[in-house]
Write a protein that holds these residues in place. Structure first.
Motif, short mmCIF file in Angstrom:
data_model
loop_
_atom_site.label_atom_id
_atom_site.label_comp_id
_atom_site.label_asym_id
_atom_site.label_seq_id
_atom_site.Cartn_x
_atom_site.Cartn_y
_atom_site.Cartn_z
N ASP A 183 6.80 8.18 -2.02
CA ASP A 183 5.85 8.05 -3.13
C ASP A 183 4.48 8.54 -2.65
OD1 ASP A 183 4.24 7.35 -5.24
OD2 ASP A 183 5.05 5.32 -5.45
N VAL A 234 0.03 5.79 -3.99
CA VAL A 234 0.15 4.32 -3.93
C VAL A 234 -1.20 3.72 -3.54
CG1 VAL A 234 1.27 2.43 -2.69
CG2 VAL A 234 2.60 4.45 -3.31
N THR A 287 4.42 -2.61 1.04
CA THR A 287 5.56 -1.86 1.59
C THR A 287 6.88 -2.60 1.34
OG1 THR A 287 5.13 -2.74 3.81
CG2 THR A 287 4.22 -0.56 3.29
N ALA A 340 7.71 -1.28 -1.87
CA ALA A 340 8.20 0.10 -1.70
C ALA A 340 9.66 0.09 -1.30
CB ALA A 340 7.35 0.82 -0.65
N PHE A 349 11.69 3.32 -1.67
CA PHE A 349 10.74 4.23 -1.01
C PHE A 349 10.60 3.85 0.47
CE2 PHE A 349 9.49 4.31 -5.47
CZ PHE A 349 9.38 5.68 -5.71
N THR A 405 8.73 5.95 2.50
CA THR A 405 7.43 6.54 2.87
C THR A 405 6.49 6.37 1.68
OG1 THR A 405 8.52 8.28 4.16
CG2 THR A 405 6.22 8.65 3.56
N VAL A 406 5.27 5.91 1.97
CA VAL A 406 4.26 5.88 0.91
C VAL A 406 2.97 6.53 1.43
CG1 VAL A 406 5.16 3.85 -0.30
CG2 VAL A 406 3.45 3.53 1.51
N VAL A 410 3.65 4.54 6.37
CA VAL A 410 2.48 4.68 5.49
C VAL A 410 1.62 5.82 6.04
CG1 VAL A 410 0.44 3.55 4.53
CG2 VAL A 410 2.49 2.20 5.02
N ALA A 423 5.43 10.31 -8.93
CA ALA A 423 4.70 9.40 -8.05
C ALA A 423 4.28 8.20 -8.90
CB ALA A 423 3.47 10.09 -7.49
N HIS A 465 1.13 3.36 -8.10
CA HIS A 465 1.22 1.89 -7.98
C HIS A 465 -0.20 1.35 -7.79
CE1 HIS A 465 3.11 -1.92 -6.63
NE2 HIS A 465 2.18 -1.94 -5.67
N LEU A 498 6.04 0.59 -7.95
CA LEU A 498 6.97 0.91 -6.87
C LEU A 498 8.39 0.41 -7.11
CD1 LEU A 498 4.70 0.29 -3.74
CD2 LEU A 498 5.90 2.43 -4.26
#
Ligand code: DOR
Ligand code: ZN
Ligand code: ZN
Length: 349
Positions: A13, A16, A33, A36, A41, A43-44, A75, A228, A231, A251
Protein backbone atom coordinates in the motif's frame (compact mmCIF):
# COMPACT_ATOMS: atom_id res chain seq x y z
CA UNK A 1 -3.77 -24.89 2.06
CA UNK A 2 -7.52 -25.68 1.56
CA UNK A 3 -8.91 -25.62 -2.00
CA UNK A 4 -11.08 -22.61 -1.23
CA UNK A 5 -7.99 -20.51 -0.35
CA UNK A 6 -6.04 -18.50 -2.88
CA UNK A 7 -2.39 -17.65 -2.45
CA UNK A 8 -1.43 -14.08 -3.38
CA UNK A 9 1.83 -12.14 -3.04
CA UNK A 10 2.18 -9.84 -0.01
CA UNK A 11 0.45 -6.60 -1.02
CA UNK A 12 1.99 -3.11 -0.95
CA UNK A 13 0.00 0.00 0.00
CA UNK A 14 1.75 3.13 -1.23
CA UNK A 15 -0.44 5.58 0.74
CA UNK A 16 -0.84 5.10 4.50
CA UNK A 17 -1.00 7.53 7.43
CA UNK A 18 0.49 5.83 10.50
CA UNK A 19 0.25 9.00 12.67
CA UNK A 20 3.64 8.68 14.37
CA UNK A 21 4.84 11.05 15.72
CA UNK A 22 2.17 13.20 17.31
CA UNK A 23 -1.00 11.23 16.56
CA UNK A 24 -0.51 7.90 18.31
CA UNK A 25 -3.96 8.16 19.87
CA UNK A 26 -5.31 7.63 16.31
CA UNK A 27 -2.80 4.97 15.16
CA UNK A 28 0.75 3.85 15.89
CA UNK A 29 3.28 1.65 14.13
CA UNK A 30 2.08 -1.49 15.88
CA UNK A 31 -1.68 -1.01 15.36
CA UNK A 32 -1.29 0.42 11.86
CA UNK A 33 0.89 -2.44 10.66
CA UNK A 34 -1.38 -4.98 12.43
CA UNK A 35 -4.21 -3.52 10.34
CA UNK A 36 -1.98 -3.76 7.26
CA UNK A 37 -1.16 -7.43 7.84
CA UNK A 38 -4.79 -8.30 8.65
CA UNK A 39 -5.67 -6.67 5.33
CA UNK A 40 -3.01 -8.60 3.37
CA UNK A 41 -0.43 -5.78 3.07
CA UNK A 42 3.14 -6.72 3.93
CA UNK A 43 4.61 -3.37 2.86
CA UNK A 44 3.26 0.09 3.59
CA UNK A 45 4.54 3.52 2.55
CA UNK A 46 4.01 6.03 5.36
CA UNK A 47 3.01 9.64 4.74
CA UNK A 48 4.92 12.57 6.27
CA UNK A 49 2.03 14.81 7.48
CA UNK A 50 2.70 13.95 11.11
CA UNK A 51 3.25 16.29 14.08
CA UNK A 52 6.00 17.33 13.62
CA UNK A 53 6.11 16.42 9.93
CA UNK A 54 8.87 14.30 8.37
CA UNK A 55 10.79 17.14 6.76
CA UNK A 56 14.20 16.84 8.45
CA UNK A 57 16.88 14.15 8.74
CA UNK A 58 16.31 13.96 12.48
CA UNK A 59 12.57 13.39 12.15
CA UNK A 60 13.10 10.75 9.45
CA UNK A 61 15.76 8.93 11.45
CA UNK A 62 13.53 8.87 14.54
CA UNK A 63 10.52 7.30 12.77
CA UNK A 64 12.71 4.82 10.93
CA UNK A 65 14.23 3.65 14.22
CA UNK A 66 10.84 3.48 15.92
CA UNK A 67 9.24 1.56 13.05
CA UNK A 68 12.08 -0.97 13.13
CA UNK A 69 11.13 -1.79 16.71
CA UNK A 70 7.34 -1.49 16.61
CA UNK A 71 6.17 -2.41 13.10
CA UNK A 72 4.93 -5.88 12.15
CA UNK A 73 5.60 -5.44 8.41
CA UNK A 74 7.95 -3.40 6.22
CA UNK A 75 7.39 0.36 6.50
CA UNK A 76 9.02 2.78 4.08
CA UNK A 77 8.74 6.54 4.40
CA UNK A 78 8.09 9.55 2.20
CA UNK A 79 9.86 12.82 2.81
CA UNK A 80 7.58 15.83 3.17
CA UNK A 81 7.95 19.02 1.15
CA UNK A 82 7.97 22.13 3.31
CA UNK A 83 9.16 25.64 2.36
CA UNK A 84 11.41 25.92 5.42
CA UNK A 85 13.37 22.70 4.80
CA UNK A 86 14.04 22.54 1.10
CA UNK A 87 17.79 22.10 1.46
CA UNK A 88 17.24 18.83 3.29
CA UNK A 89 15.55 17.24 0.27
CA UNK A 90 18.60 15.73 -1.50
CA UNK A 91 19.64 14.02 1.73
CA UNK A 92 16.11 12.90 2.63
CA UNK A 93 15.86 11.40 -0.86
CA UNK A 94 18.57 8.88 -0.02
CA UNK A 95 16.48 7.16 2.64
CA UNK A 96 12.92 7.60 1.42
CA UNK A 97 10.77 6.12 -1.34
CA UNK A 98 9.59 9.47 -2.66
CA UNK A 99 8.72 13.08 -1.92
CA UNK A 100 5.15 13.84 -0.83
CA UNK A 101 3.97 17.19 -2.01
CA UNK A 102 0.64 18.52 -0.74
CA UNK A 103 -0.37 20.93 -3.48
CA UNK A 104 -3.96 21.26 -2.23
CA UNK A 105 -5.65 21.73 1.13
CA UNK A 106 -5.55 18.68 3.38
CA UNK A 107 -5.04 17.48 6.97
CA UNK A 108 -1.87 18.60 8.71
CA UNK A 109 0.68 21.38 8.30
CA UNK A 110 2.22 20.43 4.94
CA UNK A 111 0.89 22.51 2.10
CA UNK A 112 2.90 23.95 -0.73
CA UNK A 113 1.13 26.86 -2.35
CA UNK A 114 3.77 28.99 -4.03
CA UNK A 115 5.07 28.17 -7.46
CA UNK A 116 8.56 29.13 -6.27
CA UNK A 117 8.41 26.36 -3.63
CA UNK A 118 7.13 23.83 -6.15
CA UNK A 119 10.01 24.73 -8.46
CA UNK A 120 12.53 24.44 -5.65
CA UNK A 121 11.23 20.96 -4.80
CA UNK A 122 11.54 19.78 -8.38
CA UNK A 123 15.01 21.32 -8.68
CA UNK A 124 16.32 19.63 -5.56
CA UNK A 125 14.61 16.23 -5.64
CA UNK A 126 16.67 13.67 -7.61
CA UNK A 127 15.31 12.77 -11.01
CA UNK A 128 13.94 9.25 -11.21
CA UNK A 129 12.67 9.09 -7.64
CA UNK A 130 8.90 9.70 -7.57
CA UNK A 131 7.25 12.89 -6.40
CA UNK A 132 3.81 11.90 -5.06
CA UNK A 133 1.35 14.78 -5.29
CA UNK A 134 -1.87 15.45 -3.46
CA UNK A 135 -3.41 17.30 -6.40
CA UNK A 136 -7.11 17.78 -7.00
CA UNK A 137 -8.93 19.17 -10.05
CA UNK A 138 -6.80 21.51 -12.12
CA UNK A 139 -3.84 21.04 -9.78
CA UNK A 140 -3.43 17.67 -11.55
CA UNK A 141 -2.53 19.71 -14.63
CA UNK A 142 0.08 21.56 -12.57
CA UNK A 143 1.61 18.21 -11.57
CA UNK A 144 1.69 17.03 -15.17
CA UNK A 145 3.23 20.34 -16.24
CA UNK A 146 5.98 20.07 -13.65
CA UNK A 147 6.64 16.43 -14.54
CA UNK A 148 7.02 17.46 -18.19
CA UNK A 149 9.16 20.52 -17.52
CA UNK A 150 11.57 18.68 -15.23
CA UNK A 151 11.34 15.24 -16.86
CA UNK A 152 10.48 14.01 -13.39
CA UNK A 153 8.28 11.08 -12.38
CA UNK A 154 5.13 12.45 -10.73
CA UNK A 155 2.72 10.07 -9.03
CA UNK A 156 -0.77 11.56 -8.64
CA UNK A 157 -2.38 10.42 -5.37
CA UNK A 158 -6.00 9.38 -4.90
CA UNK A 159 -7.43 10.35 -8.30
CA UNK A 160 -11.18 10.67 -7.83
CA UNK A 161 -12.75 12.62 -10.70
CA UNK A 162 -13.59 11.85 -14.32
CA UNK A 163 -11.75 14.93 -15.60
CA UNK A 164 -8.64 14.07 -13.59
CA UNK A 165 -8.40 10.51 -14.88
CA UNK A 166 -9.07 11.68 -18.46
CA UNK A 167 -6.25 14.20 -18.20
CA UNK A 168 -3.87 11.59 -16.77
CA UNK A 169 -4.82 9.16 -19.55
CA UNK A 170 -3.97 11.84 -22.13
CA UNK A 171 -0.64 12.57 -20.41
CA UNK A 172 0.25 8.89 -20.34
CA UNK A 173 -0.70 8.49 -23.99
CA UNK A 174 1.99 11.09 -24.78
CA UNK A 175 4.53 9.10 -22.81
CA UNK A 176 4.84 11.62 -19.97
CA UNK A 177 6.33 10.30 -16.72
CA UNK A 178 3.06 10.11 -14.78
CA UNK A 179 1.65 7.33 -12.64
CA UNK A 180 -1.43 7.38 -10.44
CA UNK A 181 -3.37 5.63 -7.71
CA UNK A 182 -7.05 5.45 -6.77
CA UNK A 183 -8.50 4.54 -3.38
CA UNK A 184 -11.11 1.87 -2.62
CA UNK A 185 -13.40 4.54 -1.13
CA UNK A 186 -13.44 6.43 -4.41
CA UNK A 187 -14.13 3.18 -6.29
CA UNK A 188 -16.88 1.85 -4.02
CA UNK A 189 -18.60 4.93 -2.53
CA UNK A 190 -20.27 8.02 -3.99
CA UNK A 191 -21.50 11.35 -2.68
CA UNK A 192 -24.77 9.57 -1.81
CA UNK A 193 -22.77 7.51 0.69
CA UNK A 194 -21.17 10.69 1.98
CA UNK A 195 -24.63 12.00 2.83
CA UNK A 196 -25.47 8.72 4.61
CA UNK A 197 -22.16 8.46 6.48
CA UNK A 198 -21.85 12.09 7.58
CA UNK A 199 -18.36 12.80 8.98
CA UNK A 200 -17.39 9.12 8.57
CA UNK A 201 -17.69 9.61 4.82
CA UNK A 202 -15.63 12.80 4.71
CA UNK A 203 -12.12 12.83 3.32
CA UNK A 204 -9.92 14.75 0.85
CA UNK A 205 -10.64 14.35 -2.01
CA UNK A 206 -14.35 14.14 -1.18
CA UNK A 207 -16.54 11.30 -2.45
CA UNK A 208 -17.70 12.00 -5.98
CA UNK A 209 -20.62 11.37 -8.34
CA UNK A 210 -21.60 8.04 -9.85
CA UNK A 211 -20.28 9.32 -13.21
CA UNK A 212 -16.87 9.94 -11.61
CA UNK A 213 -16.86 6.46 -10.06
CA UNK A 214 -17.84 4.93 -13.41
CA UNK A 215 -14.97 6.80 -15.10
CA UNK A 216 -12.47 5.41 -12.59
CA UNK A 217 -13.71 1.86 -13.23
CA UNK A 218 -13.50 2.47 -16.98
CA UNK A 219 -9.77 3.24 -16.55
CA UNK A 220 -9.01 0.44 -14.10
CA UNK A 221 -7.31 -1.76 -16.70
CA UNK A 222 -5.45 1.04 -18.43
CA UNK A 223 -4.66 4.36 -16.79
CA UNK A 224 -4.68 3.37 -13.11
CA UNK A 225 -1.36 2.01 -11.84
CA UNK A 226 -2.09 1.29 -8.19
CA UNK A 227 -4.90 0.98 -5.71
CA UNK A 228 -3.78 2.64 -2.48
CA UNK A 229 -5.93 2.98 0.60
CA UNK A 230 -5.05 6.49 1.88
CA UNK A 231 -5.61 4.84 5.27
CA UNK A 232 -6.25 8.00 7.32
CA UNK A 233 -7.43 7.02 10.81
CA UNK A 234 -9.02 9.55 13.15
CA UNK A 235 -10.84 8.67 16.36
CA UNK A 236 -14.63 8.48 16.40
CA UNK A 237 -14.66 11.30 18.94
CA UNK A 238 -12.67 13.49 16.54
CA UNK A 239 -14.86 12.55 13.58
CA UNK A 240 -18.05 13.24 15.52
CA UNK A 241 -16.76 16.45 17.10
CA UNK A 242 -16.77 19.97 15.77
CA UNK A 243 -14.21 20.68 13.06
CA UNK A 244 -13.93 16.97 12.18
CA UNK A 245 -10.68 16.05 10.41
CA UNK A 246 -10.95 14.52 6.90
CA UNK A 247 -9.93 10.91 6.32
CA UNK A 248 -11.08 7.31 6.61
CA UNK A 249 -9.22 4.08 7.44
CA UNK A 250 -8.86 1.53 4.65
CA UNK A 251 -6.15 -1.07 5.21
CA UNK A 252 -8.48 -3.85 6.36
CA UNK A 253 -11.25 -3.38 3.83
CA UNK A 254 -9.39 -2.83 0.53
CA UNK A 255 -8.67 -6.45 -0.37
CA UNK A 256 -12.14 -7.83 0.51
CA UNK A 257 -13.80 -5.05 -1.50
CA UNK A 258 -11.57 -5.72 -4.49
CA UNK A 259 -11.86 -9.51 -4.29
CA UNK A 260 -15.63 -9.04 -4.25
CA UNK A 261 -15.23 -7.01 -7.46
CA UNK A 262 -13.19 -9.91 -8.87
CA UNK A 263 -15.98 -12.33 -7.92
CA UNK A 264 -18.44 -10.05 -9.71
CA UNK A 265 -16.27 -9.98 -12.84
CA UNK A 266 -15.42 -6.27 -12.63
CA UNK A 267 -11.68 -6.97 -12.36
CA UNK A 268 -9.46 -9.99 -12.97
CA UNK A 269 -7.35 -11.48 -10.20
CA UNK A 270 -4.22 -10.80 -12.28
CA UNK A 271 -5.19 -7.14 -12.53
CA UNK A 272 -5.82 -6.99 -8.80
CA UNK A 273 -2.31 -8.33 -8.11
CA UNK A 274 -0.82 -5.82 -10.53
CA UNK A 275 -2.65 -2.92 -8.84
CA UNK A 276 -1.93 -4.00 -5.26
CA UNK A 277 1.49 -5.62 -5.51
CA UNK A 278 3.52 -5.59 -8.73
CA UNK A 279 2.93 -2.00 -9.86
CA UNK A 280 3.45 -0.43 -6.41
CA UNK A 281 6.74 -2.35 -6.04
CA UNK A 282 7.96 -1.37 -9.49
CA UNK A 283 6.92 2.29 -9.31
CA UNK A 284 8.51 2.93 -5.91
CA UNK A 285 11.45 0.55 -6.32
CA UNK A 286 10.48 -1.45 -3.25
CA UNK A 287 12.72 -4.31 -2.16
CA UNK A 288 11.66 -7.92 -2.65
CA UNK A 289 10.19 -9.71 0.35
CA UNK A 290 11.41 -13.30 0.15
CA UNK A 291 9.12 -16.11 1.35
CA UNK A 292 6.28 -13.64 1.86
CA UNK A 293 2.72 -14.37 0.76
CA UNK A 294 -0.88 -14.29 1.92
CA UNK A 295 -3.64 -16.89 1.81
CA UNK A 296 -7.16 -15.65 1.28
CA UNK A 297 -10.56 -17.32 1.50
CA UNK A 298 -12.13 -15.95 -1.67
CA UNK A 299 -15.35 -18.00 -1.42
CA UNK A 300 -17.13 -17.48 1.89
CA UNK A 301 -19.26 -14.33 2.09
CA UNK A 302 -19.09 -12.32 5.33
CA UNK A 303 -20.04 -8.93 6.70
CA UNK A 304 -17.36 -6.30 7.33
CA UNK A 305 -17.56 -5.38 11.00
CA UNK A 306 -15.91 -2.71 13.14
CA UNK A 307 -15.52 -5.29 15.93
CA UNK A 308 -12.93 -7.22 13.92
CA UNK A 309 -10.68 -4.29 13.03
CA UNK A 310 -7.10 -3.90 14.25
CA UNK A 311 -6.73 -0.21 13.41
CA UNK A 312 -6.71 1.85 16.61
CA UNK A 313 -9.52 4.08 15.34
CA UNK A 314 -11.88 1.07 15.38
CA UNK A 315 -14.29 2.05 12.64
CA UNK A 316 -14.71 1.80 8.88
CA UNK A 317 -17.03 3.50 6.39
CA UNK A 318 -17.60 0.00 4.93
CA UNK A 319 -18.89 -1.57 8.13
CA UNK A 320 -21.98 -3.69 7.43
CA UNK A 321 -21.08 -4.36 3.79
CA UNK A 322 -21.28 -7.95 2.53
CA UNK A 323 -18.04 -9.05 0.87
CA UNK A 324 -15.95 -12.11 0.09
CA UNK A 325 -12.18 -12.33 0.46
CA UNK A 326 -10.91 -12.82 4.00
CA UNK A 327 -7.19 -12.93 4.78
CA UNK A 328 -6.63 -16.23 6.61
CA UNK A 329 -2.82 -16.46 6.80
CA UNK A 330 0.13 -14.12 6.25
CA UNK A 331 3.62 -15.57 5.85
CA UNK A 332 6.25 -12.86 6.32
CA UNK A 333 9.85 -13.80 5.49
CA UNK A 334 9.10 -17.46 6.03
CA UNK A 335 7.33 -16.89 9.34
CA UNK A 336 3.59 -17.49 9.89
CA UNK A 337 2.87 -13.99 11.20
CA UNK A 338 -0.93 -14.01 11.12
CA UNK A 339 -3.53 -16.74 11.16
CA UNK A 340 -7.29 -16.32 11.57
CA UNK A 341 -7.11 -13.05 13.47
CA UNK A 342 -4.18 -14.03 15.71
CA UNK A 343 -0.68 -12.54 15.41
CA UNK A 344 2.52 -14.48 16.00
CA UNK A 345 5.03 -11.60 15.97
CA UNK A 346 8.61 -12.10 14.89
CA UNK A 347 11.39 -12.17 17.51
CA UNK A 348 12.14 -8.46 17.60
CA UNK A 349 8.78 -7.70 19.28
O1 DOR B 1 -8.74 12.80 3.91
C1 DOR B 1 -7.52 12.93 4.02
N1 DOR B 1 -6.94 12.66 5.18
N2 DOR B 1 -6.80 13.38 2.98
C2 DOR B 1 -5.51 13.68 3.10
O2 DOR B 1 -4.91 14.08 2.15
C3 DOR B 1 -4.84 13.58 4.41
C4 DOR B 1 -5.51 12.60 5.25
C5 DOR B 1 -5.09 12.60 6.70
O3 DOR B 1 -3.88 12.67 6.96
O4 DOR B 1 -5.96 12.47 7.56
ZN1 ZN C 1 -3.84 13.36 0.05
ZN1 ZN D 1 -3.28 10.71 2.41
Amino acid sequence: MPDTFTRLPGLADVHVHLRVPGGAHKEDFFTGTAAAIAGGFTTVLAMPNTTPPIVTREALHAVQQQAKVEALCDVHFYAGASPGHLDELPILAQNTVGLKLYADQTYGPLRVEKLSTLLACFQRWPRGKPIAMHAEGRTVAVGIGLATAFDQHVHICHVSRKDEISLIAAAKARGLPITCEVTPHHLFLTEADAARLGPLGDMHPRLATQADVDALWAHIHTTIDCIATDHAPHTLAEKNGSDAPPGVPGLETALPLLLTAVAEGRLSQEQLIALLAYNPRRIFGLPEQPETWIEVDTQTPYILSNAELHTKCGWSPFSGMKVRGKVRCVYFRGHLLFQDGIFHPMDHL
